[in-house]
Design a protein around this motif. Structure first.
Motif, PDB file in Angstrom:
ATOM      1  N   GLU A  55       0.849  -1.226   0.010  1.00 33.84           N
ATOM      2  CA  GLU A  55      -0.019   0.089   0.055  1.00 33.84           C
ATOM      3  C   GLU A  55       0.791   1.120  -0.027  1.00 33.84           C
ATOM      4  N   SER A  60      -1.340   5.849  -5.187  1.00 36.90           N
ATOM      5  CA  SER A  60      -2.773   5.809  -4.686  1.00 36.90           C
ATOM      6  C   SER A  60      -3.411   5.886  -5.925  1.00 36.90           C
ATOM      7  N   ARG A  61      -4.654   5.097  -6.163  1.00 36.79           N
ATOM      8  CA  ARG A  61      -5.223   5.006  -7.330  1.00 36.79           C
ATOM      9  C   ARG A  61      -6.799   5.573  -6.995  1.00 36.79           C
ATOM     10  N   ALA A  62      -6.721   7.005  -7.765  1.00 35.86           N
ATOM     11  CA  ALA A  62      -8.143   7.485  -7.412  1.00 35.86           C
ATOM     12  C   ALA A  62      -9.070   7.025  -8.486  1.00 35.86           C
ATOM     13  N   LYS A  63     -10.221   6.705  -8.031  1.00 37.68           N
ATOM     14  CA  LYS A  63     -11.065   6.253  -8.998  1.00 37.68           C
ATOM     15  C   LYS A  63     -11.752   7.319  -9.831  1.00 37.68           C
ATOM     16  N   PRO A  64     -11.862   6.910 -11.096  1.00 31.10           N
ATOM     17  CA  PRO A  64     -12.456   8.177 -12.010  1.00 31.10           C
ATOM     18  C   PRO A  64     -13.853   8.666 -11.770  1.00 31.10           C
ATOM     19  N   PRO A  65     -14.292   9.878 -11.670  1.00 30.45           N
ATOM     20  CA  PRO A  65     -15.522  10.199 -11.374  1.00 30.45           C
ATOM     21  C   PRO A  65     -16.476   9.467 -12.408  1.00 30.45           C
TER      22      PRO A  65
END
Length: 81
Positions: A55, A60-65
């Motif tokens: 981790e 960090s993989r931000a979720k696409p909107p």
């Protein structure tokens, strides 16, 4: 006269041998259980440490909107027109 307390007793010898064998077996079972539990604890802690490292190392993989759906016109407004 010979002392009767220094005489060999075969029944006592058999009893002590059996007791020694039973206690040795119990000690072996207890030691094996401790080793098993220690192995489980080490495996769990190393898995947790590896997860933490993954981790930290991975960006960090931000979720696409989510795509926005067009708003539907209400029926009341459509009938009014």
């Amino acid at each position: 006269m010979k002392n009767p307390w220094t005489k060999k007793n075969p029944f006592l010898s058999l009893w002590l041998s059996a007791a020694n064998a039973a206690l040795g077996s119990a000690r072996g079972h207890a030691a094996a259980a401790v080793r098993r539990e220690a192995g489980k604890a080490i495996a769990a802690s190393s898995a947790a440490a590896a997860k933490e490292l993954r981790e930290l190392a991975a960006p960090s993989r931000a979720k696409p909107p989510a795509a926005k759906r067009p708003k539907r016109k209400s029926r009341a407004k459509a009938k009014a027109k």
